[in-house]
Scaffold this active site. Structure first.
Site, PDB file in Angstrom:
ATOM      1  CB  SER A  35      -0.940   0.013   1.218  1.00  0.00           C
ATOM      2  OG  SER A  35      -0.208   0.139   2.418  1.00  0.00           O
ATOM      3  CE  LYS A 108      -2.892   2.274   4.779  1.00  0.00           C
ATOM      4  NZ  LYS A 108      -2.883   1.464   3.548  1.00  0.00           N
TER       5      LYS A 108
END
Length: 274
Positions: A35, A108
């Site tokens: 990701s 993230k």
């Protein structure tokens, strides 16, 4: 002390130091998914500064490790049927910061802070923060399709928002937008869930490098309702540089351990020669 007595003692001291450092200062974190490609690849290990956010709040553009809220789907599957020795190895590895992350640990990039308005997109497909278009070409890899229909349960579309970031929350996205399940579809993340800031790629050695804040975030204007001041205040904020807390703490520690070990070795040598 004889070697057979000194060696176990040194191992115990080293283990205790590793546990203390992992708990309070710095932790190694294993990248379990794609990701954050190509900023971070599967199998990379990063160092996470765990004391930085005791001093200040996260800043836009920083890469952070956090505990996922209850509504976030796991990104890393943990084998719950592992045997005793596998569980023991994982527990020990977790204590010293070298195990794989839990299924609710995420990494993230921070896009929006409390009071910010985040949305996408204009005709060029850019993400906006407080009306400012981000130039994400330096870090975004394989963005989501611009013409895909938004799906509130899957981050398969590029378009979303506008979303107002709530007090005490942050809006995060992965750099590999085509596969990242993040705040676009899973919701905002409490700032109190943040474990720390990932500031350097530690392993593999050929990928060693810092994880700086991209320049585009330095020009994001303050939100009118955010914690940074009322409307009419200077509108451009500059993300502060990362304090060198790990270097300042770990370097003297490493030096002191090296010096003490060498001194003990020289003292033993002197005794044997005399």
């Amino acid at each position: 002390m004889p070697l057979w007595q000194e060696l176990p003692l040194l191992l115990i001291v080293a283990f205790c130091l590793a546990v203390l450092i992992r708990t309070f200062l710095v932790q190694a974190f294993f990248i379990p998914s794609g990701s954050m490609e190509n900023t971070l690849l599967v199998g990379d290990r990063v160092l996470v500064n765990k004391v930085l956010y005791d001093i200040r709040e996260p800043q836009r553009g920083e890469v952070v490790v956090f505990q996922g809220p209850a509504n976030w789907a796991p990104e890393n599957q943990v084998d719950k049927d592992a045997g005793f020795f596998a569980e023991l190895g994982r527990t020990v590895g977790d204590l010293v910061g070298f195990s794989q992350p839990g299924e609710k640990d995420f990494i993230k990039r921070v896009i929006g802070l409390p009071g910010d308005t985040v949305s996408c997109c204009d005709v060029q497909g850019r993400v906006f923060v407080n009306g400012y278009p981000l130039d994400e070409s330096a870090y975004v890899y394989e963005d989501s399709p611009l013409d895909a229909t938004p799906n509130p349960k899957q981050c398969t579309a590029r378009r979303f928002g506008p979303i107002k970031v709530e007090p005490g929350q942050m809006f995060v996205m992965g750099d590999h937008r085509g596969v990242s399940q993040d705040s676009r579809c899973q919701g905002q993340v409490p700032i109190e869930n943040v474990i720390g800031r990932a500031f350097v790629i530690l392993w593999p050695s050929d990928r060693w490098g810092w994880l700086p804040v991209p320049d585009t975030f330095k020009n994001v204007p303050r939100s009118a309702s955010g914690p940074m001041g009322p409307p009419g205040a200077p509108r451009v904020t500059k993300a502060p540089e990362l304090p060198l807390v790990p270097d300042m703490v770990l370097a003297p520690l490493a030096v002191s351990l090296t010096v003490s070990t060498r001194s003990a070795r020289q003292e033993r040598l002197r005794r044997r020669q005399s």
